[in-house]
Design a protein around this motif. Structure first.
Motif, PDB file in Angstrom:
ATOM      1  N   LYS A 169       0.833  -1.207   0.000  1.00 48.22           N
ATOM      2  CA  LYS A 169       0.000   0.000   0.000  1.00 48.22           C
ATOM      3  C   LYS A 169       0.871   1.261   0.000  1.00 48.22           C
ATOM      4  O   LYS A 169       0.582   2.231  -0.707  1.00 48.22           O
ATOM      5  CB  LYS A 169      -0.927  -0.001   1.213  1.00 48.22           C
ATOM      6  CG  LYS A 169      -2.075  -0.957   1.084  1.00 48.22           C
ATOM      7  CD  LYS A 169      -3.000  -0.862   2.282  1.00 48.22           C
ATOM      8  CE  LYS A 169      -4.159  -1.836   2.145  1.00 48.22           C
ATOM      9  NZ  LYS A 169      -5.095  -1.734   3.267  1.00 48.22           N
ATOM     10  N   VAL A 170       1.946   1.246   0.775  1.00 47.29           N
ATOM     11  CA  VAL A 170       2.852   2.397   0.832  1.00 47.29           C
ATOM     12  C   VAL A 170       3.486   2.633  -0.532  1.00 47.29           C
ATOM     13  O   VAL A 170       3.570   3.772  -1.012  1.00 47.29           O
ATOM     14  CB  VAL A 170       3.921   2.193   1.929  1.00 47.29           C
ATOM     15  CG1 VAL A 170       5.022   3.241   1.815  1.00 47.29           C
ATOM     16  CG2 VAL A 170       3.293   2.232   3.317  1.00 47.29           C
ATOM     17  N   GLU A 171       3.945   1.581  -1.187  1.00 44.11           N
ATOM     18  CA  GLU A 171       4.543   1.717  -2.513  1.00 44.11           C
ATOM     19  C   GLU A 171       3.528   2.259  -3.520  1.00 44.11           C
ATOM     20  O   GLU A 171       3.854   3.109  -4.358  1.00 44.11           O
ATOM     21  CB  GLU A 171       5.110   0.377  -2.978  1.00 44.11           C
ATOM     22  CG  GLU A 171       6.360  -0.042  -2.248  1.00 44.11           C
ATOM     23  CD  GLU A 171       6.857  -1.427  -2.661  1.00 44.11           C
ATOM     24  OE1 GLU A 171       6.119  -2.141  -3.395  1.00 44.11           O
ATOM     25  OE2 GLU A 171       7.967  -1.776  -2.255  1.00 44.11           O
ATOM     26  N   LYS A 172       2.302   1.776  -3.429  1.00 43.88           N
ATOM     27  CA  LYS A 172       1.247   2.252  -4.342  1.00 43.88           C
ATOM     28  C   LYS A 172       0.987   3.736  -4.098  1.00 43.88           C
ATOM     29  O   LYS A 172       0.866   4.520  -5.050  1.00 43.88           O
ATOM     30  CB  LYS A 172      -0.022   1.440  -4.116  1.00 43.88           C
ATOM     31  CG  LYS A 172      -1.147   1.827  -5.024  1.00 43.88           C
ATOM     32  CD  LYS A 172      -2.394   1.000  -4.778  1.00 43.88           C
ATOM     33  CE  LYS A 172      -3.535   1.458  -5.649  1.00 43.88           C
ATOM     34  NZ  LYS A 172      -4.773   0.736  -5.356  1.00 43.88           N
ATOM     35  N   LEU A 173       0.905   4.145  -2.838  1.00 43.58           N
ATOM     36  CA  LEU A 173       0.667   5.549  -2.522  1.00 43.58           C
ATOM     37  C   LEU A 173       1.840   6.432  -2.958  1.00 43.58           C
ATOM     38  O   LEU A 173       1.639   7.547  -3.444  1.00 43.58           O
ATOM     39  CB  LEU A 173       0.406   5.713  -1.024  1.00 43.58           C
ATOM     40  CG  LEU A 173      -0.927   5.143  -0.515  1.00 43.58           C
ATOM     41  CD1 LEU A 173      -0.984   5.239   1.008  1.00 43.58           C
ATOM     42  CD2 LEU A 173      -2.101   5.884  -1.135  1.00 43.58           C
ATOM     43  N   GLU A 174       3.071   5.932  -2.809  1.00 47.35           N
ATOM     44  CA  GLU A 174       4.239   6.687  -3.262  1.00 47.35           C
ATOM     45  C   GLU A 174       4.212   6.875  -4.774  1.00 47.35           C
ATOM     46  O   GLU A 174       4.541   7.949  -5.283  1.00 47.35           O
ATOM     47  CB  GLU A 174       5.531   5.981  -2.841  1.00 47.35           C
ATOM     48  CG  GLU A 174       5.840   6.089  -1.369  1.00 47.35           C
ATOM     49  CD  GLU A 174       7.075   5.308  -0.973  1.00 47.35           C
ATOM     50  OE1 GLU A 174       7.559   4.469  -1.776  1.00 47.35           O
ATOM     51  OE2 GLU A 174       7.567   5.528   0.141  1.00 47.35           O
ATOM     52  N   LYS A 175       3.808   5.844  -5.483  1.00 53.06           N
ATOM     53  CA  LYS A 175       3.719   5.934  -6.941  1.00 53.06           C
ATOM     54  C   LYS A 175       2.656   6.959  -7.351  1.00 53.06           C
ATOM     55  O   LYS A 175       2.879   7.788  -8.241  1.00 53.06           O
ATOM     56  CB  LYS A 175       3.392   4.569  -7.537  1.00 53.06           C
ATOM     57  CG  LYS A 175       3.359   4.571  -9.043  1.00 53.06           C
ATOM     58  CD  LYS A 175       3.042   3.206  -9.601  1.00 53.06           C
ATOM     59  CE  LYS A 175       2.967   3.279 -11.116  1.00 53.06           C
ATOM     60  NZ  LYS A 175       2.527   2.042 -11.721  1.00 53.06           N
ATOM     61  N   GLU A 176       1.503   6.916  -6.698  1.00 54.25           N
ATOM     62  CA  GLU A 176       0.440   7.883  -6.991  1.00 54.25           C
ATOM     63  C   GLU A 176       0.905   9.300  -6.667  1.00 54.25           C
ATOM     64  O   GLU A 176       0.616  10.255  -7.407  1.00 54.25           O
ATOM     65  CB  GLU A 176      -0.816   7.536  -6.200  1.00 54.25           C
ATOM     66  CG  GLU A 176      -1.532   6.292  -6.694  1.00 54.25           C
ATOM     67  CD  GLU A 176      -2.729   5.925  -5.828  1.00 54.25           C
ATOM     68  OE1 GLU A 176      -3.070   6.703  -4.904  1.00 54.25           O
ATOM     69  OE2 GLU A 176      -3.316   4.860  -6.073  1.00 54.25           O
ATOM     70  N   ALA A 177       1.637   9.450  -5.569  1.00 60.77           N
ATOM     71  CA  ALA A 177       2.153  10.770  -5.195  1.00 60.77           C
ATOM     72  C   ALA A 177       3.129  11.286  -6.247  1.00 60.77           C
ATOM     73  O   ALA A 177       3.108  12.468  -6.598  1.00 60.77           O
ATOM     74  CB  ALA A 177       2.816  10.695  -3.822  1.00 60.77           C
ATOM     75  N   ASP A 178       3.994  10.414  -6.746  1.00 59.81           N
ATOM     76  CA  ASP A 178       4.932  10.814  -7.804  1.00 59.81           C
ATOM     77  C   ASP A 178       4.192  11.239  -9.067  1.00 59.81           C
ATOM     78  O   ASP A 178       4.566  12.229  -9.719  1.00 59.81           O
ATOM     79  CB  ASP A 178       5.906   9.675  -8.119  1.00 59.81           C
ATOM     80  CG  ASP A 178       6.954   9.480  -7.036  1.00 59.81           C
ATOM     81  OD1 ASP A 178       7.192  10.432  -6.264  1.00 59.81           O
ATOM     82  OD2 ASP A 178       7.545   8.367  -6.978  1.00 59.81           O
ATOM     83  N   ASP A 179       3.145  10.500  -9.425  1.00 56.79           N
ATOM     84  CA  ASP A 179       2.347  10.855 -10.602  1.00 56.79           C
ATOM     85  C   ASP A 179       1.701  12.225 -10.417  1.00 56.79           C
ATOM     86  O   ASP A 179       1.708  13.068 -11.335  1.00 56.79           O
ATOM     87  CB  ASP A 179       1.274   9.792 -10.870  1.00 56.79           C
ATOM     88  CG  ASP A 179       1.842   8.480 -11.370  1.00 56.79           C
ATOM     89  OD1 ASP A 179       3.006   8.478 -11.829  1.00 56.79           O
ATOM     90  OD2 ASP A 179       1.123   7.449 -11.301  1.00 56.79           O
ATOM     91  N   LEU A 180       1.132  12.443  -9.236  1.00 57.13           N
ATOM     92  CA  LEU A 180       0.500  13.736  -8.962  1.00 57.13           C
ATOM     93  C   LEU A 180       1.526  14.873  -8.983  1.00 57.13           C
ATOM     94  O   LEU A 180       1.253  15.965  -9.484  1.00 57.13           O
ATOM     95  CB  LEU A 180      -0.216  13.705  -7.613  1.00 57.13           C
ATOM     96  CG  LEU A 180      -1.489  12.855  -7.551  1.00 57.13           C
ATOM     97  CD1 LEU A 180      -2.008  12.785  -6.125  1.00 57.13           C
ATOM     98  CD2 LEU A 180      -2.558  13.417  -8.475  1.00 57.13           C
ATOM     99  N   ARG A 181       2.721  14.616  -8.444  1.00 57.07           N
ATOM    100  CA  ARG A 181       3.772  15.624  -8.452  1.00 57.07           C
ATOM    101  C   ARG A 181       4.161  15.991  -9.877  1.00 57.07           C
ATOM    102  O   ARG A 181       4.291  17.157 -10.228  1.00 57.07           O
ATOM    103  CB  ARG A 181       5.001  15.111  -7.694  1.00 57.07           C
ATOM    104  CG  ARG A 181       6.144  16.130  -7.635  1.00 57.07           C
ATOM    105  CD  ARG A 181       7.394  15.566  -6.974  1.00 57.07           C
ATOM    106  NE  ARG A 181       7.799  14.277  -7.509  1.00 57.07           N
ATOM    107  CZ  ARG A 181       8.505  14.100  -8.642  1.00 57.07           C
ATOM    108  NH1 ARG A 181       8.844  15.147  -9.372  1.00 57.07           N
ATOM    109  NH2 ARG A 181       8.853  12.902  -9.047  1.00 57.07           N
TER     110      ARG A 181
END
Length: 88
Positions: A9-21
């Protein structure tokens, strides 16, 4: 052993955060580009309006000078007629 659910879940959220950034950076660059273009347009408009204002003031000064010169000429002609009357 496999990754725990929390790590996934943490990795998925980090990936989504990178996409949003990345999306935010792209949008920021677009807005900055539009703002720069608009600043250029405003600067050009100010230059045009200043030229117009200068031309208007110059024309007004010229008209005022012409009126003063005409009034002075008329006054001098009137004085000349009173000083040297001619018979008609």
């Amino acid at each position: 052993m496999g990754k725990s659910r929390i790590v996934k879940k943490v990795e998925k959220l980090e990936k989504e955060a990178d996409d949003l950034r990345r999306k935010a950076e792209k949008k920021g660059k677009q807005i900055q580009s539009r703002a720069s273009d608009r600043i250029g347009e405003i600067t050009k408009e100010e230059k045009k309006s200043r030229k117009g204002l200068f031309t208007l003031l110059l024309a007004g000064a010229g008209a005022a000078t012409a009126m003063v010169m005409k009034k002075k000429r008329d006054q001098e002609l009137d004085e000349a007629l009173w000083e040297e009357p001619r018979s008609i």
